[in-house]
Scaffold this motif. Structure first.
Motif, PDB file in Angstrom:
ATOM      1  N   ARG A  23       0.835  -1.201   0.000  1.00 50.56           N
ATOM      2  CA  ARG A  23       0.000   0.000   0.000  1.00 50.56           C
ATOM      3  C   ARG A  23       0.869   1.250   0.000  1.00 50.56           C
ATOM      4  N   ALA A  24       0.298   2.337  -0.469  1.00 45.52           N
ATOM      5  CA  ALA A  24       1.001   3.619  -0.473  1.00 45.52           C
ATOM      6  C   ALA A  24       1.090   4.163   0.951  1.00 45.52           C
ATOM      7  N   ALA A  25       2.204   4.813   1.264  1.00 44.41           N
ATOM      8  CA  ALA A  25       2.348   5.473   2.556  1.00 44.41           C
ATOM      9  C   ALA A  25       1.432   6.686   2.622  1.00 44.41           C
ATOM     10  N   SER A  26       1.253   7.367   1.459  1.00 47.96           N
ATOM     11  CA  SER A  26       0.345   8.508   1.386  1.00 47.96           C
ATOM     12  C   SER A  26      -0.028   8.758  -0.068  1.00 47.96           C
ATOM     13  N   VAL A  27      -1.186   9.408  -0.272  1.00 47.39           N
ATOM     14  CA  VAL A  27      -1.681   9.750  -1.605  1.00 47.39           C
ATOM     15  C   VAL A  27      -1.961  11.248  -1.622  1.00 47.39           C
ATOM     16  N   HIS A  28      -1.584  11.918  -2.719  1.00 51.08           N
ATOM     17  CA  HIS A  28      -1.671  13.377  -2.806  1.00 51.08           C
ATOM     18  C   HIS A  28      -2.289  13.802  -4.128  1.00 51.08           C
ATOM     19  N   ASP A  29      -2.793  15.037  -4.153  1.00 44.92           N
ATOM     20  CA  ASP A  29      -3.407  15.582  -5.369  1.00 44.92           C
ATOM     21  C   ASP A  29      -2.378  15.909  -6.438  1.00 44.92           C
ATOM     22  N   THR A  30      -1.173  16.323  -6.030  1.00 45.80           N
ATOM     23  CA  THR A  30      -0.150  16.724  -6.989  1.00 45.80           C
ATOM     24  C   THR A  30       1.113  15.887  -6.819  1.00 45.80           C
ATOM     25  N   GLN A  31       1.887  15.814  -7.894  1.00 42.36           N
ATOM     26  CA  GLN A  31       3.150  15.092  -7.836  1.00 42.36           C
ATOM     27  C   GLN A  31       4.111  15.785  -6.870  1.00 42.36           C
ATOM     28  N   ALA A  32       4.116  17.115  -6.860  1.00 41.88           N
ATOM     29  CA  ALA A  32       5.011  17.860  -5.966  1.00 41.88           C
ATOM     30  C   ALA A  32       4.730  17.542  -4.504  1.00 41.88           C
ATOM     31  N   ALA A  33       3.462  17.444  -4.143  1.00 43.53           N
ATOM     32  CA  ALA A  33       3.100  17.114  -2.761  1.00 43.53           C
ATOM     33  C   ALA A  33       3.555  15.696  -2.409  1.00 43.53           C
ATOM     34  N   ALA A  34       3.413  14.761  -3.352  1.00 38.95           N
ATOM     35  CA  ALA A  34       3.848  13.381  -3.114  1.00 38.95           C
ATOM     36  C   ALA A  34       5.366  13.307  -2.967  1.00 38.95           C
ATOM     37  N   ILE A  35       6.102  14.086  -3.761  1.00 40.29           N
ATOM     38  CA  ILE A  35       7.560  14.116  -3.660  1.00 40.29           C
ATOM     39  C   ILE A  35       7.986  14.644  -2.304  1.00 40.29           C
ATOM     40  N   ASN A  36       7.362  15.734  -1.856  1.00 36.97           N
ATOM     41  CA  ASN A  36       7.693  16.291  -0.531  1.00 36.97           C
ATOM     42  C   ASN A  36       7.392  15.296   0.582  1.00 36.97           C
ATOM     43  N   ALA A  37       6.281  14.582   0.470  1.00 36.00           N
ATOM     44  CA  ALA A  37       5.932  13.587   1.480  1.00 36.00           C
ATOM     45  C   ALA A  37       6.940  12.437   1.495  1.00 36.00           C
ATOM     46  N   ALA A  38       7.316  11.952   0.312  1.00 42.72           N
ATOM     47  CA  ALA A  38       8.280  10.854   0.232  1.00 42.72           C
ATOM     48  C   ALA A  38       9.634  11.285   0.807  1.00 42.72           C
ATOM     49  N   ARG A  39      10.050  12.518   0.525  1.00 43.14           N
ATOM     50  CA  ARG A  39      11.299  13.027   1.113  1.00 43.14           C
ATOM     51  C   ARG A  39      11.202  13.050   2.635  1.00 43.14           C
ATOM     52  N   GLY A  40      10.059  13.471   3.152  1.00 34.76           N
ATOM     53  CA  GLY A  40       9.858  13.486   4.601  1.00 34.76           C
ATOM     54  C   GLY A  40       9.911  12.093   5.200  1.00 34.76           C
ATOM     55  N   HIS A  41       9.264  11.130   4.536  1.00 37.20           N
ATOM     56  CA  HIS A  41       9.300   9.737   5.010  1.00 37.20           C
ATOM     57  C   HIS A  41      10.746   9.238   5.062  1.00 37.20           C
ATOM     58  N   LEU A  42      11.511   9.524   4.006  1.00 39.84           N
ATOM     59  CA  LEU A  42      12.900   9.064   3.955  1.00 39.84           C
ATOM     60  C   LEU A  42      13.763   9.739   5.019  1.00 39.84           C
ATOM     61  N   ARG A  43      13.559  11.045   5.234  1.00 46.54           N
ATOM     62  CA  ARG A  43      14.325  11.742   6.285  1.00 46.54           C
ATOM     63  C   ARG A  43      14.051  11.116   7.645  1.00 46.54           C
ATOM     64  N   ASN A  44      12.778  10.796   7.899  1.00 47.47           N
ATOM     65  CA  ASN A  44      12.408  10.186   9.187  1.00 47.47           C
ATOM     66  C   ASN A  44      12.997   8.792   9.362  1.00 47.47           C
ATOM     67  N   GLN A  45      13.337   8.132   8.265  1.00 47.72           N
ATOM     68  CA  GLN A  45      13.871   6.771   8.318  1.00 47.72           C
ATOM     69  C   GLN A  45      15.380   6.732   8.114  1.00 47.72           C
ATOM     70  N   GLY A  46      16.038   7.889   8.183  1.00 50.30           N
ATOM     71  CA  GLY A  46      17.489   7.913   8.089  1.00 50.30           C
ATOM     72  C   GLY A  46      18.036   8.077   6.693  1.00 50.30           C
ATOM     73  N   GLY A  47      17.203   8.477   5.737  1.00 53.00           N
ATOM     74  CA  GLY A  47      17.678   8.711   4.378  1.00 53.00           C
ATOM     75  C   GLY A  47      17.441   7.526   3.470  1.00 53.00           C
ATOM     76  N   GLY A  48      17.699   7.732   2.189  1.00 51.82           N
ATOM     77  CA  GLY A  48      17.530   6.670   1.205  1.00 51.82           C
ATOM     78  C   GLY A  48      17.349   7.230  -0.180  1.00 51.82           C
ATOM     79  N   GLU A  49      16.865   6.393  -1.076  1.00 52.71           N
ATOM     80  CA  GLU A  49      16.715   6.741  -2.482  1.00 52.71           C
ATOM     81  C   GLU A  49      15.261   7.075  -2.807  1.00 52.71           C
ATOM     82  N   LEU A  50      15.072   8.137  -3.590  1.00 57.04           N
ATOM     83  CA  LEU A  50      13.747   8.552  -4.045  1.00 57.04           C
ATOM     84  C   LEU A  50      13.693   8.409  -5.561  1.00 57.04           C
ATOM     85  N   ASN A  51      12.710   7.665  -6.056  1.00 57.21           N
ATOM     86  CA  ASN A  51      12.499   7.459  -7.491  1.00 57.21           C
ATOM     87  C   ASN A  51      11.188   8.130  -7.877  1.00 57.21           C
ATOM     88  N   ILE A  52      11.262   9.078  -8.819  1.00 58.17           N
ATOM     89  CA  ILE A  52      10.094   9.831  -9.237  1.00 58.17           C
ATOM     90  C   ILE A  52       9.689   9.365 -10.630  1.00 58.17           C
TER      91      ILE A  52
END
Length: 76
Positions: A23-52
Motif C-alpha cells: 500500500r502507499a504510505a500517502s496519496v496526494h493531489d499533486t506530484q510535488a506534494a507526493a515528492i515532498n511527502a516521500a522526502r519526509g518519510h525518507l528523512r524520518n527513516q534515516g535517508g535513502g533513495e527517491l524514485n520519481i
C-alpha cells in the motif's frame, strides 16, 4: 536493501510508496506534494533513495536523501 520510495501516478492522484510495500504510505493531489511527502518519510527513516515516475510510469528522476547511499560523488 536500504530505504527506497517511489512517487507514482494513480487514478486518484500521486502515491508516495515504499519499495516493496503493498500500500502507499500517502496519496496526494499533486506530484510535488507526493515528492515532498516521500522526502519526509525518507528523512524520518534515516535517508535513502527517491524514485520519481512520470504519468506513464517510467522513472523520470532519482534523488538521494541525506544519509542515503549516493553512487555519484557530485551534487545533483
Amino acid at each position: 536493501m536500504g530505504n527506497s520510495y517511489h512517487v507514482t501516478p494513480r487514478n486518484d492522484g500521486w502515491a508516495a510508496q515504499r519499495a516493496g510495500a503493498d500500500r502507499a504510505a500517502s496519496v496526494h493531489d499533486t506530484q510535488a506534494a507526493a515528492i515532498n511527502a516521500a522526502r519526509g518519510h525518507l528523512r524520518n527513516q534515516g535517508g535513502g533513495e527517491l524514485n520519481i515516475h512520470n504519468r506513464q510510469g517510467a522513472i523520470r528522476a532519482k534523488d538521494t536523501i541525506p544519509n542515503g547511499n549516493d553512487p555519484r560523488n557530485i551534487k545533483g
